[in-house]
Design an enzyme around this catalytic site. Structure first.
Site, short mmCIF file in Angstrom:
data_model
loop_
_atom_site.label_atom_id
_atom_site.label_comp_id
_atom_site.label_asym_id
_atom_site.label_seq_id
_atom_site.Cartn_x
_atom_site.Cartn_y
_atom_site.Cartn_z
N ARG A 62 0.85 -1.20 0.00
CA ARG A 62 0.00 0.00 0.00
C ARG A 62 0.88 1.24 0.00
NH1 ARG A 62 -1.51 1.82 4.61
NH2 ARG A 62 -2.26 -0.15 5.45
N TYR A 108 -15.90 16.44 -15.67
CA TYR A 108 -16.30 15.04 -15.70
C TYR A 108 -17.43 14.82 -14.68
CZ TYR A 108 -15.99 10.01 -15.15
OH TYR A 108 -16.29 8.68 -15.08
N ASP A 129 -7.12 18.68 -14.54
CA ASP A 129 -7.38 17.30 -14.96
C ASP A 129 -6.97 17.22 -16.43
OD1 ASP A 129 -8.59 15.00 -16.07
OD2 ASP A 129 -10.15 14.99 -14.55
N LYS A 132 -8.22 6.17 -19.46
CA LYS A 132 -8.54 6.70 -20.79
C LYS A 132 -7.31 6.59 -21.70
CE LYS A 132 -12.24 7.46 -18.49
NZ LYS A 132 -12.63 8.74 -17.91
C1 LIG Z 1 -12.99 9.17 -16.59
C2 LIG Z 1 -12.58 10.47 -16.06
C3 LIG Z 1 -12.35 10.65 -14.69
C4 LIG Z 1 -12.57 9.52 -13.69
O1 LIG Z 1 -11.68 8.47 -13.89
P1 LIG Z 1 -11.98 6.92 -13.58
O2 LIG Z 1 -10.73 6.26 -13.97
O3 LIG Z 1 -13.16 6.53 -14.42
O4 LIG Z 1 -12.29 6.82 -12.13
C5 LIG Z 1 -11.91 11.88 -14.26
N1 LIG Z 1 -11.74 12.91 -15.12
C6 LIG Z 1 -11.96 12.78 -16.44
C7 LIG Z 1 -11.75 13.94 -17.35
C8 LIG Z 1 -12.39 11.56 -16.96
O5 LIG Z 1 -12.63 11.44 -18.27
#
Ligand SMILES: *Cc1c(COP(=O)(O)O)cnc(C)c1O
Length: 381
Positions: free
Chosen positions: A46, A98, A170, A195
């Site tokens: 962890r 998001y 982000d 992604k």
């Molecule tokens: C998908 C996404 C998230 C969340 O991520 P997960 O891996 O699905 O938990 C956060 N920000 C953006 C821009 C995203 O496309």
């Protein structure tokens, strides 16, 4: 080393003992102590794991930050960053962020007394107005999801520095291949690694990269204390996926540009949102802070019947949530990804039942156009 080479060489030959080219998967929960009070640097997975560490240092180097941290999901990463704040604090967040980020600040962190204002991040006046004496941070995405609005990272960073706030970006949509917010002065970058970084629709993970070690170590403390870490197998798979990031991003980008231009000329498409289009609002700002446009675009069709029909009719393109993988996916944000954004807010933002979001993959663009053509034209509905 140039970025493209750096990407390929993440984790190459880290095993001094065997010389293995690929990073080993250290599937171990715990590690033997050499002696009392001594450590190999690894005590318990962890806190730190050798495979995860290679990945974390790799991501940090791509984003140009001091500390990189790998999480079990993008939302675990977002959550760890929000845990920097406490009761009485206020955060400013872009309004078309998001859906999961909207949900966690609005329905989880507000239970802990952290207040939030959602703003149009492309309007720096509006962001400035939202700041109160309790504000601690500004959290933005650019391009935004799903309307591809452009937020001026330098302007947000400047504002945050003047007011002594954190600026957090982000960077999921563009990845460090196209955009590196820390180099523009941002304090923290967040990723859903599920992604483009993973890139194959086969893995869920998240990242935080901090520009300074001081802030990075504070988030590392939160990561260890709360435990949302990425396991060694998924860390390895991500190291493997990253090697083709540059190739994939170039192809996503060139395909999306072809599709955006084609959609723009289709009689049943009212609007296309893609920062690579000359008329896209904020393109000049985008061009100053990013070196590509990515694979995400949204478009408005002339009727909710048609948008629903398209989701049924697509063949090679799959109707699925998520984005950033090699396969092209289509979704209806109002119903799928942004259902937790209240209907009146969606309406005001333009996330209507006629808005479709396309995550353009790396297939042959002619096949993509053929599929969209039959889905848009199709028989009468
Ligand atoms: C998908 C996404 C998230 C969340 O991520 P997960 O891996 O699905 O938990 C956060 N920000 C953006 C821009 C995203 O496309």
């Amino acid at each position: 080393m140039k970025l493209h080479s750096k990407i390929v060489h993440i984790g190459v030959c880290t095993d001094e003992k065997t010389g293995a080219i690929s990073t080993p998967i250290y599937q171990s929960a715990t590690f033997r102590h050499p002696a009392l009070g001594e450590s190999t640097g690894f005590d318990y997975s962890r806190s730190q794991n050798p495979t995860r560490k290679v990945l974390e240092e790799g991501i940090a180097s791509l984003e140009g930050g001091a500390v990189g941290l790998a999480f079990a999901s993008g939302m675990a990463a977002v959550t760890a960053v929000l845990m920097l704040y406490k009761t009485g604090d206020h955060v400013v967040v872009v309004e078309d962020c998001y859906g999961g980020t909207y949900r966690v600040v609005n329905k989880v962190f507000n239970n802990f007394g952290i207040a939030v204002s959602f703003v149009d991040g492309s309007n720096i006046e509006e962001v400035t107005q939202a700041i109160t004496p309790a504000t601690k941070t500004i959290i933005v995405e650019t391009p935004t999801n799903p309307l591809m609005k452009i937020v001026d990272i330098r302007a947000i960073v400047g504002l945050a520095q003047r007011r002594n706030l954190h600026s957090i970006v982000d960077n999921t949509f563009l990845t460090p291949y196209f955009q590196r917010p820390l180099e523009l002065g941002a304090d923290v970058v967040i990723h859903s690694g599920s992604k483009y970084l993973a890139g194959h629709n086969d893995l869920v993970c998240g990242f935080v990269v901090a520009r300074t070690s001081e802030l990075g170590e504070r988030i590392r403390f939160i990561q260890n204390a709360t435990g949302g870490v990425l396991g060694p197998n998924d860390s390895w798979l991500l190291i493997r996926s990253l090697k083709t990031l540059a190739l994939r991003m170039e192809k996503h980008n060139s395909n999306a540009l072809v599709i955006a231009k084609w959609l723009k000329n289709h009689p049943r498409v009212a609007k296309v949102y893609y920062p690579g289009l000359a008329e896209h609002h904020g393109k000049a700002v985008h061009d100053r802070q990013a070196s590509g446009y990515g694979g995400m675009l949204s478009f408005v069709v002339d009727g909710a019947h048609l948008s629903k029909a398209i989701l049924q009719r697509v063949k090679m393109i799959r109707f699925a949530e998520s984005l950033g993988g090699v396969e092209t996916l289509i979704t209806l944000p109002a119903v799928q990804t942004h259902a937790d954004v209240p209907a009146d807010v969606r309406e005001r933002l333009g996330i209507s039942d006629c808005l479709l979001r396309l995550s353009v993959g790396i297939e042959d663009p002619e096949d993509l156009i053929k599929d969209l053509e039959q889905a848009l034209g199709g028989q009468k509905i």
